[in-house]
Enzyme design. Structure first.
Site, PDB file in Angstrom:
ATOM      1  CD1 TRP A  15      -4.362   9.716  68.278  1.00 35.95           C
ATOM      2  CD2 TRP A  15      -5.810   8.175  67.565  1.00 35.95           C
ATOM      3  NE1 TRP A  15      -3.699   8.538  67.868  1.00 35.95           N
ATOM      4  CE2 TRP A  15      -4.424   7.703  67.465  1.00 35.95           C
ATOM      5  CE3 TRP A  15      -6.681   7.260  66.960  1.00 35.95           C
ATOM      6  CZ2 TRP A  15      -4.283   6.220  66.782  1.00 35.95           C
ATOM      7  CZ3 TRP A  15      -6.600   5.838  66.728  1.00 35.95           C
ATOM      8  CH2 TRP A  15      -5.331   5.533  66.513  1.00 35.95           C
ATOM      9  CG  ASP A  16      -3.508  14.160  73.029  1.00 35.71           C
ATOM     10  OD1 ASP A  16      -2.556  14.785  72.505  1.00 35.71           O
ATOM     11  OD2 ASP A  16      -3.740  14.862  74.141  1.00 35.71           O
ATOM     12  CG  ASP A  30      -1.916  21.520  74.369  1.00 34.91           C
ATOM     13  OD1 ASP A  30      -3.173  21.013  73.840  1.00 34.91           O
ATOM     14  OD2 ASP A  30      -1.348  20.586  74.805  1.00 34.91           O
TER      15      ASP A  30
HETATM   16  C1  DGJ Z   1      -2.646  17.406  75.283  1.00 36.00           C
HETATM   17  C2  DGJ Z   1      -3.853  17.976  74.325  1.00 36.00           C
HETATM   18  O1  DGJ Z   1      -3.373  18.762  73.613  1.00 36.00           O
HETATM   19  C3  DGJ Z   1      -4.748  18.603  75.556  1.00 36.00           C
HETATM   20  O2  DGJ Z   1      -5.844  19.168  74.804  1.00 36.00           O
HETATM   21  C4  DGJ Z   1      -5.136  17.659  76.315  1.00 36.00           C
HETATM   22  O3  DGJ Z   1      -5.956  16.761  75.701  1.00 36.00           O
HETATM   23  C5  DGJ Z   1      -4.061  16.999  77.171  1.00 36.00           C
HETATM   24  N1  DGJ Z   1      -3.197  16.485  76.173  1.00 36.00           N
HETATM   25  C6  DGJ Z   1      -4.604  15.910  77.961  1.00 36.00           C
HETATM   26  O4  DGJ Z   1      -3.858  15.218  78.677  1.00 36.00           O
END
Ligand code: DGJ
Length: 730
Positions: A470-471, A540
């Site tokens: 879930w982002d 990230d």
């Molecule tokens: C941000 C996330 O932190 C990444 O791992 C990846 O899922 C991207 N979004 C995808 O748009």
């Protein structure tokens, strides 16, 4: 006669407001080794007189005096309010219907009930003038030495009131010096350890971002008492965290008495909360612990509590995985995914996670500028459907996971055209885009239903979807809700509550699905989210070198079992750093191991090393997920980072050591002092994943006290040398 009437009436009034006992009431909130002592004074004011090591007879505090004149206020109030003689930062500030702002709470009663390991104390305070009632609730986790405090604020009056400040709780500390450690950063740079000696006045740590609230600051801290820095194994340390995924505020105020009041709660920023007559507002939990053995014990307390109570599925071992993002980004076909699954299976990984880019037909998600909101499979990319890919993974013995970002919408999407009113907005103001997207208004129950549906429908794309990532990739701007009308003050609070509403419903239907909380990496790392999510995407930033700093600091507060950590390609896509594959694996293996690259680009030798590291990780990962952490060297203080996880019975351990800066040969091998072992036990120590060990003692049996008192010195001289050592006692 007149005199008698007066005394009877006065006595009756006093009795009503003060039924528990005449004089002072001492209320200890205790765990196995720590104690919070509260005393209701003769005038009914509840004070915090002690938080620290356990004192056998806390009733002695009934006679305790601060020695401070009441002209300077009421002393260390347990839940300070605006009003009376209190002039500091309030935990509670209420504006009443008549326009007045004063609240003076007096102790009414308290009750204690034990339920196994958890002892709950509830204390009722009342304002006799406004009839406001406050219930202070403390859950004391005996074994873990952690207290979770929240507050229930009830408007027992007849007219609505406005809550202007409504912190979860206050901690009152008394020391000569206070060193505050907190966490600061940004995207791909989260949880950088920061610290300062607190001087008089107030230090505030706050997030007003609405979403992604923890990307820059985290709602957590450590305060070292009588010290000028945070120490790992010695000294008194209070560590705390707020379980809230919305705007938060922590404040640290040292007044003229030298006492420190720590407040933790929802940020009052643009969030005056109207409480109707008869209604109750419940604050999030303020979680805290006390250690007299430095930061190390404070972390171990919090981690043990988190594994047992604070993290969804805490203590469960989550699978290793290959995530498609850095290996494929938006550019893939079914074929790409199947080959990645083949490679993941061949390397011994246990799950494949299909990240962003798999959805939207009319506005296909081929980049970050379109498709969010339209959650149907992009048949141009995956004509066979998700079921086909998931079944392929399952046939290969892998679990299958998939990415969603349900709180967001791209202007280029059907959803944006169908439901413009669902977008967070303020009339007549610019709808600013960030990462080409807008935020959906989770304060609106219809949007909550929609977001629930995205998760639910995604789960139907294939039988047995095992994992959802879930982002949430932007913050709020020009906040506002078409749904809330004139009640815009509720927006930030109800947005966060909206996520929890959705997650509660989802967890009722999908108790076993592993759900990762990602927000451009670590933008939503807090114990409120972790009640529903199994793990966090720590950052990230997948560069193993800079991850040392992020993971070290994250792990001060959050346990390793939630810390997703992936091996990625070099040069690293975020930092450009080039580190050896072994170093990357050794760093990722100190959390929940994953890989995030295109396996086809690995050489044969690299594949062999990957196989080996993944295999050995499975042998010791239960220690990472359930063991106690001992930090041996801090990347913030020297050229090495080292830590170890020890099993609860102290029979097994795994030690991770990393060299972050070149050491000249004259320096020689650095001695790390292991910790947490049984000094009398004999441990066989084996360095993993190498043909020739960096330590002369690898493969041999050593006494625990030898390892803890100076014998362990692997030769790690070159930048990015690293070693993983497995310990097992007979
Ligand atoms: C941000 C996330 O932190 C990444 O791992 C990846 O899922 C991207 N979004 C995808 O748009």
């Amino acid at each position: 006669m007149k005199y008698l009437q007066w005394t009877v009436a006065t006595f009756a009034a006093l009795f009503l407001a003060w039924p528990a006992s005449a004089g002072k009431t001492v209320i200890p909130v205790e765990t196995a080794n720590t104690q919070l002592v509260l005393v209701a004074q003769e005038n009914g004011v509840l004070q915090t007189v002690h938080f620290g090591a356990k004192i056998a007879d806390p009733s002695a505090f009934a006679a305790f005096r601060t020695g401070r004149g009441t002209d300077n206020g009421e002393g260390p109030m347990t839940y300070p309010t605006t009003g009376g003689r209190y002039i500091g930062e309030p935990a509670l500030h209420v504006k009443y219907a008549d326009g007045y702002h004063n609240t003076e709470l007096v102790y009414a009663e308290h009750r204690v009930r034990a339920n196994g390991n958890v002892v709950t104390t509830e204390i009722i305070l009342k304002d006799p003038v406004t009839l406001l009632e406050v219930k202070l609730c403390y859950d004391a986790y005996q074994k873990e030495n952690v207290i979770c405090a929240h507050t229930e604020i009830k408007n027992a009056g007849k007219k609505p009131v406005q809550l202007l400040n409504y912190a979860s709780g206050a901690l009152n500390l008394d020391a000569d010096q206070y060193y505050l450690t907190h966490f600061h950063g940004g995207w791909a740079d989260e949880m950088q350890m920061d610290g300062e000696l607190l001087k008089h006045d107030t230090k505030v740590i706050e997030s007003r971002r609405g979403t992604q609230v923890t990307q820059c600051s985290n709602p957590s801290f450590l305060v070292s008492l009588n010290a000028e820095r945070l120490q790992e194994n010695v000294g008194e340390v209070v560590a705390g965290a707020l379980a809230w995924s919305g705007n938060f505020r922590l404040s640290f105020e040292q007044d003229e008495s030298g006492r420190l009041t720590v407040l933790a709660g929802i940020s009052p920023f643009a969030s005056a909360y109207e409480l109707a007559a008869g209604k109750t507002f419940t604050t999030p939990d303020f979680i805290y612990t006390f250690s007299c053995k430095g930061a190390g014990q404070a972390s171990r307390n919090l981690h043990a509590w988190a594994r047992n109570y604070g993290v969804y599925g805490g203590g469960q071992i989550n699978p290793t995985l290959l995530n498609s993002w850095e290996g494929a980004y938006f550019t893939f076909t079914t074929e790409t995914l199947l080959r990645m699954i083949d490679d993941a299976a061949a390397m011994g990984l246990e799950m494949f996670v299909l990240d962003d880019g798999w959805f939207a037909k009319d506005y296909p998600r081929n980049g970050d500028d379109a498709g969010l909101g339209d959650w149907e499979v992009n048949s141009a990319k995956i004509p066979e459907g998700i079921d086909y890919v998931a079944s392929y993974a399952h046939q290969k013995g892998l679990k299958f996971g998939i990415w969603i970002e349900p709180e967001m919408v791209n202007p280029q999407s059907n959803l944006a055209h169908q439901h413009p009113e669902w977008v967070v907005q303020s009339p007549g103001r610019e709808l600013y885009q960030s990462r080409n997207q807008w935020v959906l208004d989770l304060s609106n129950p219809a949007v909550q239903d929609f977001v629930y549906g995205i998760f639910d429908n995604t789960m139907q794309l294939a039988p047995n979807i095992d994992y959802i990532k879930w982002d949430c990739n932007r913050i709020v701007a020009n906040f506002g809700s078409t749904y809330l009308g004139k009640d815009q003050d509720r927006f930030f609070v109800e947005y966060a509550q909206g996520i929890y509403n959705v997650m509660r419903r989802l967890r009722a239907k999908y108790p076993d699905t592993i759900v990762q909380c990602c927000s451009s990496g670590g933008g939503r790392v807090d114990y409120g989210a972790l009640k529903y999510f199994n793990e966090i995407w720590t950052s990230d930033n997948t560069d193993a070198f800079t991850r040392a700093y992020i993971q070290y600091a994250t792990n001060l507060i959050y346990p390793a079992c939630v810390m997703a950590s992936h091996v990625s390609a070099v040069p690293n896509h975020q930092t450009g750093n080039v580190t050896p594959l072994k170093f990357r694996f050794d760093m990722a293996c100190s959390g929940r191991l994953g890989m995030e690259l295109q396996p086809r680009n690995l050489t044969e030798g690299e594949r062999a090393l990957a196989d080996r590291c993944i295999r050995s990780y499975k042998q010791y990962r239960d220690l990472v997920f359930t063991g106690d952490v001992y930090r041996l060297a801090s990347p913030y203080e020297g050229d090495y980072y080292a830590l170890m996880y020890v099993s609860q019975d102290r029979r097994r351990a795994v030690v991770f050591t990393y060299c972050l800066k070149y050491q000249n040969r004259a320096v020689g091998a650095h001695v790390f002092r292991m910790d947490g072992l049984d000094p009398a036990r004999q441990y066989k120590v084996t360095e993993l994943n190498v043909n020739r060990s960096s330590w002369w003692g690898s493969g041999q049996v050593h006494a625990g006290d030898f390892l803890m008192n100076g014998g362990f010195n692997p030769v790690l001289l070159k930048t990015f040398d690293s070693g993983v050592f497995y310990l097992e006692a007979d």
